[in-house]
Scaffold this active site. Structure first.
Site, PDB file in Angstrom:
ATOM      1  N   ARG A 194       0.853  -1.183   0.000  1.00 36.41           N
ATOM      2  CA  ARG A 194       0.000   0.000   0.000  1.00 36.41           C
ATOM      3  C   ARG A 194       0.888   1.233   0.000  1.00 36.41           C
ATOM      4  O   ARG A 194       1.956   1.235   0.638  1.00 36.41           O
ATOM      5  CB  ARG A 194      -0.902   0.032   1.234  1.00 36.41           C
ATOM      6  CG  ARG A 194      -2.171  -0.801   1.086  1.00 36.41           C
ATOM      7  CD  ARG A 194      -3.108  -0.253   0.006  1.00 36.41           C
ATOM      8  NE  ARG A 194      -4.308  -1.049  -0.162  1.00 36.41           N
ATOM      9  CZ  ARG A 194      -4.446  -2.063  -1.036  1.00 36.41           C
ATOM     10  NH1 ARG A 194      -3.427  -2.424  -1.806  1.00 36.41           N
ATOM     11  NH2 ARG A 194      -5.589  -2.704  -1.135  1.00 36.41           N
ATOM     12  N   GLU A 226      -3.468   7.597  -4.581  1.00 36.96           N
ATOM     13  CA  GLU A 226      -3.844   7.101  -5.923  1.00 36.96           C
ATOM     14  C   GLU A 226      -5.108   7.770  -6.422  1.00 36.96           C
ATOM     15  O   GLU A 226      -6.018   8.003  -5.624  1.00 36.96           O
ATOM     16  CB  GLU A 226      -4.051   5.575  -5.857  1.00 36.96           C
ATOM     17  CG  GLU A 226      -2.780   4.855  -5.537  1.00 36.96           C
ATOM     18  CD  GLU A 226      -2.958   3.338  -5.371  1.00 36.96           C
ATOM     19  OE1 GLU A 226      -4.003   2.796  -5.781  1.00 36.96           O
ATOM     20  OE2 GLU A 226      -2.052   2.716  -4.829  1.00 36.96           O
ATOM     21  N   HIS A 231      -1.213   0.246 -10.044  1.00 33.90           N
ATOM     22  CA  HIS A 231      -1.871  -0.705  -9.126  1.00 33.90           C
ATOM     23  C   HIS A 231      -2.431  -1.928  -9.878  1.00 33.90           C
ATOM     24  O   HIS A 231      -3.637  -2.148  -9.924  1.00 33.90           O
ATOM     25  CB  HIS A 231      -2.991   0.007  -8.334  1.00 33.90           C
ATOM     26  CG  HIS A 231      -3.350  -0.690  -7.067  1.00 33.90           C
ATOM     27  ND1 HIS A 231      -3.775  -0.041  -5.942  1.00 33.90           N
ATOM     28  CD2 HIS A 231      -3.363  -2.011  -6.743  1.00 33.90           C
ATOM     29  CE1 HIS A 231      -4.033  -0.916  -4.982  1.00 33.90           C
ATOM     30  NE2 HIS A 231      -3.784  -2.121  -5.448  1.00 33.90           N
TER      31      HIS A 231
HETATM   32  C1  8YV Z   1      -7.011  -4.866  -5.702  1.00 37.72           C
HETATM   33  C2  8YV Z   1      -5.212  -4.913  -3.941  1.00 37.72           C
HETATM   34  O1  8YV Z   1      -7.105  -4.790  -7.070  1.00 37.72           O
HETATM   35  O2  8YV Z   1      -6.518  -6.684  -3.112  1.00 37.72           O
HETATM   36  C3  8YV Z   1      -5.836  -5.721  -2.870  1.00 37.72           C
HETATM   37  O3  8YV Z   1      -5.592  -5.378  -1.700  1.00 37.72           O
HETATM   38  O4  8YV Z   1      -4.374  -4.162  -3.703  1.00 37.72           O
HETATM   39  C4  8YV Z   1      -5.576  -5.016  -5.356  1.00 37.72           C
HETATM   40  O5  8YV Z   1      -5.017  -6.159  -5.858  1.00 37.72           O
HETATM   41  C5  8YV Z   1      -7.668  -3.695  -5.086  1.00 37.72           C
HETATM   42  O6  8YV Z   1      -7.505  -3.630  -3.727  1.00 37.72           O
HETATM   43  C6  8YV Z   1      -9.137  -3.697  -5.404  1.00 37.72           C
HETATM   44  O7  8YV Z   1      -9.915  -3.123  -4.404  1.00 37.72           O
END
Ligand code: 8YV
Length: 323
Positions: free
Chosen positions: A242, A271, A289
């Site tokens: 993150r 983001e 992402h």
């Molecule tokens: C997702 C991600 O696409 O799953 C996660 O935590 O970071 C990503 O792979 C994103 O969060 C979708 O909400």
């Protein structure tokens, strides 16, 4: 009995939208435009379930005031730092996520970033596309060898382990890691990895540092100016976790000053904003992402949400309940 009213905040894979539409009174976001705070608040007042993604910010204020109708947030994604889960819990809202199904693809993206930044893949690609390649020469776009180097992993959960496995068994790397809790050395050795006591211990010996811990308050700015200084000179940072795990301003400074050699990033603090100073650097590889962005994984993530809300509305415990 009428079907629960559910809102899907973004476009999802068609196969998943189809199942949701069959099972529930479903509103889809056909235009795929991210909802604003007011629309999300309205959604909490009018739908039994809201199915958000990382692009939907759900801070505590959205749960306050008039009683909300939503009983479950079926998050599409494993990370849920965009949701104030304490506030949700207080208002009796269940939150679920989608662990497991995106482990391999996220580890793959971390590997892609590591290889790209070390071997200057982004720079080379840009050069060829620009028609600026003048031909082979021994000193052209010389990068950093990956095989046999040491990689340090911060956070040895599912994705950290899958990444360790790729690094050790695929690229002959030595793998060390930091994890809040102790991991059985036998378990760690299955991934060719060894646990060290502190983040600093990991930074001190690693040629590549890859972040695999959750975002949110507990790890906010875990990588700060001091920790960039603690990295080996010439080392690289990889972040597929993150954006808020990294102090982005401190990272930019560390890159500009040469405190570290480069970075491969899939996630950012705000983001989709990516600081211009980062975008101007050649020693960074920047992805939008994409960690879980494969057909197989995005469909599996959606189906996990289907399972979670189906169980919930059938009166059962959802399999991936967070709060
Ligand atoms: C997702 C991600 O696409 O799953 C996660 O935590 O970071 C990503 O792979 C994103 O969060 C979708 O909400």
């Amino acid at each position: 009995m009428s079907k629960p009213r559910i809102l899907v905040t973004r476009r999802w894979p068609v196969a998943v939208e189809t199942v949701l539409s069959e099972r529930f009174d479903t509103t889809l976001n056909k235009d795929d435009v991210a909802l604003e705070a007011g629309q999300l608040r309205e959604a909490l007042l009018t739908y039994d379930a809201v199915l958000p993604t990382v692009s939907d910010k759900l801070p505590s204020q959205l749960f306050e005031g008039e009683a909300i109708r939503t009983k479950i947030l079926g998050n599409f994604g494993v990370g849920f730092n965009h949701i104030d889960v304490a506030a949700a819990k207080e208002r009796g809202v269940v939150v679920t996520n989608t662990p497991g199904v995106l482990t391999d693809c996220t580890a793959d993206i971390a590997m892609l970033l590591l290889l790209s930044v070390a071997r200057r893949g982004g720079e080379g690609e840009r050069e060829v596309r620009a028609g600026a390649w003048t031909g082979w020469r021994p000193t052209h776009l010389v990068g950093t060898k990956v095989t046999g180097k040491t990689v340090g992993i911060i956070g040895f959960g599912r994705i950290g382990r899958a990444f360790a496995q790729r690094c050790h068994f695929g690229f002959g790397m030595d793998v060390v890691f930091y994890n809040r809790s102790a991991i059985d050395p036998m378990e760690a050795s299955r991934y060719g990895a060894m646990q060290l006591q502190t983040v600093e211990d990991v930074l001190e010996v690693s040629d590549f540092v890859s972040l695999h811990c959750p975002g949110g308050a507990e790890n906010r700015h875990l990588m700060n100016a001091d920790r960039f200084t603690a990295m080996k000179p010439g080392a690289f940072l990889i972040n597929t976790a993150r954006g808020d795990v990294v102090d982005e301003a401190a990272l930019v400074t560390a890159l500009e000053r040469g405190t570290i050699r480069g970075a491969g990033l899939d996630v950012y603090e705000a983001e989709p904003h990516v600081p211009e100073r980062l975008r101007e650097m050649d020693n960074v590889v920047l992805l939008p992402h994409l960690g879980s962005a494969t057909e197989e994984t995005r469909t599996a993530m959606g189906m996990k949400v289907v399972d979670n809300i189906t169980a919930f509305f059938a009166g059962h415990q959802p399999p991936d309940r967070v709060v």
